[in-house]
Design a protein around this motif. Structure first.
Motif, PDB file in Angstrom:
ATOM      1  N   UNK A 125      19.600  -9.429  22.318  1.00  0.00           N
ATOM      2  CA  UNK A 125      20.091  -7.655  21.980  1.00  0.00           C
ATOM      3  C   UNK A 125      20.072  -7.604  20.547  1.00  0.00           C
ATOM      4  N   UNK A 126      19.649  -6.395  20.172  1.00  0.00           N
ATOM      5  CA  UNK A 126      19.503  -6.121  18.851  1.00  0.00           C
ATOM      6  C   UNK A 126      18.517  -6.412  18.020  1.00  0.00           C
ATOM      7  N   UNK A 127      17.629  -7.381  18.670  1.00  0.00           N
ATOM      8  CA  UNK A 127      16.539  -7.992  17.780  1.00  0.00           C
ATOM      9  C   UNK A 127      15.527  -6.859  17.667  1.00  0.00           C
ATOM     10  N   UNK A 128      15.206  -6.447  16.335  1.00  0.00           N
ATOM     11  CA  UNK A 128      13.991  -5.415  16.186  1.00  0.00           C
ATOM     12  C   UNK A 128      12.715  -6.193  16.525  1.00  0.00           C
ATOM     13  N   UNK A 129      12.033  -5.466  17.105  1.00  0.00           N
ATOM     14  CA  UNK A 129      10.653  -6.055  17.738  1.00  0.00           C
ATOM     15  C   UNK A 129       9.437  -4.985  17.794  1.00  0.00           C
ATOM     16  N   UNK A 130       8.231  -5.586  17.753  1.00  0.00           N
ATOM     17  CA  UNK A 130       6.868  -4.693  18.041  1.00  0.00           C
ATOM     18  C   UNK A 130       6.305  -5.444  18.974  1.00  0.00           C
ATOM     19  N   UNK A 131       5.700  -4.653  19.897  1.00  0.00           N
ATOM     20  CA  UNK A 131       4.601  -5.480  21.013  1.00  0.00           C
ATOM     21  C   UNK A 131       3.152  -4.692  20.855  1.00  0.00           C
ATOM     22  N   UNK A 165       6.288   1.106  18.453  1.00  0.00           N
ATOM     23  CA  UNK A 165       6.966   1.286  17.278  1.00  0.00           C
ATOM     24  C   UNK A 165       7.858   0.276  17.208  1.00  0.00           C
ATOM     25  N   UNK A 166       8.398  -0.042  15.820  1.00  0.00           N
ATOM     26  CA  UNK A 166       9.308  -1.154  15.831  1.00  0.00           C
ATOM     27  C   UNK A 166      10.854  -0.553  16.398  1.00  0.00           C
ATOM     28  N   UNK A 167      11.392  -1.256  17.127  1.00  0.00           N
ATOM     29  CA  UNK A 167      12.383  -0.869  17.982  1.00  0.00           C
ATOM     30  C   UNK A 167      13.452  -2.175  18.421  1.00  0.00           C
ATOM     31  N   UNK A 168      14.552  -1.659  18.840  1.00  0.00           N
ATOM     32  CA  UNK A 168      15.515  -2.631  19.541  1.00  0.00           C
ATOM     33  C   UNK A 168      16.035  -2.234  20.522  1.00  0.00           C
ATOM     34  N   UNK A 169      16.854  -2.786  21.436  1.00  0.00           N
ATOM     35  CA  UNK A 169      17.666  -2.512  22.478  1.00  0.00           C
ATOM     36  C   UNK A 169      19.192  -2.853  22.431  1.00  0.00           C
ATOM     37  N   UNK A 170      20.008  -1.980  23.057  1.00  0.00           N
ATOM     38  CA  UNK A 170      21.459  -2.324  22.879  1.00  0.00           C
ATOM     39  C   UNK A 170      21.830  -3.337  24.069  1.00  0.00           C
ATOM     40  N   UNK A 189      15.931   2.013  20.424  1.00  0.00           N
ATOM     41  CA  UNK A 189      16.627   2.268  19.046  1.00  0.00           C
ATOM     42  C   UNK A 189      15.425   2.160  18.179  1.00  0.00           C
ATOM     43  N   UNK A 190      15.183   3.079  17.756  1.00  0.00           N
ATOM     44  CA  UNK A 190      13.875   3.061  16.626  1.00  0.00           C
ATOM     45  C   UNK A 190      14.354   2.339  15.361  1.00  0.00           C
ATOM     46  N   UNK A 191      13.582   1.655  14.947  1.00  0.00           N
ATOM     47  CA  UNK A 191      14.295   0.819  13.561  1.00  0.00           C
ATOM     48  C   UNK A 191      13.108   1.356  12.461  1.00  0.00           C
TER      49      UNK A 191
END
Length: 133
Positions: free
Chosen positions: A100-106, A61-66, A130-132
């Motif tokens: 940090x906080x960069x939304x991404x998909x793998x 899913x498109x997500x980020x991390x704190x 964190x789902x985006x």
């Protein structure tokens, strides 16, 4: 009228079963195994290390991390798409820093299974993912 309701109910049940099976397959396409989670010497931060396994064609899913992530490809080829940047494909033995906080998909773009070792330095007591939108 009763026949119409019966047909509608049958389609609703069949559709729900199909959606559930698709969701179950999607969830099993990508698995995360947490390896280490521990506070570090910097106040309010912890390190988390996880192995993420991708079935052929699996996409996160498109997500980020704190906090920051370092992704190291253990096996296969994984394409990372960080928001606002061109996609980058990593092969076995290559790594990528994700701010940090960069939304991404793998996405597994190889022919077989792929795996990464993900190491995070994140804020303590916050959800790791964190789902985006």
């Amino acid at each position: 009228m009763k026949l119409t309701h019966t047909i509608a109910a049958t389609f609703l049940i069949a559709g729900s079963a199909f959606a559930f099976m698709a969701l179950a397959q999607e969830k099993s396409a990508l698995t995360r195994t947490d390896l280490v989670q521990n506070e570090i010497s910097a106040p309010g931060l912890e390190v988390v290390q996880a192995r993420v396994d991708f079935a052929p064609g699996a996409v996160s899913i498109k997500h980020s991390h704190p906090g920051e992530e370092v992704a190291y490809v253990l096996k296969g080829s994984i394409e990372y798409q960080l928001e606002g940047k061109p996609p980058v494909t990593l092969k076995t033995g290559e790594s990528l820093f994700i701010p940090a906080g960069a939304a991404h998909v793998a996405k597994n773009v190889g022919d077989g299974e792929a795996s990464e070792l993900a190491t995070y330095v994140v804020k303590t007591d916050l959800p790791l993912v964190v789902m985006e939108k």
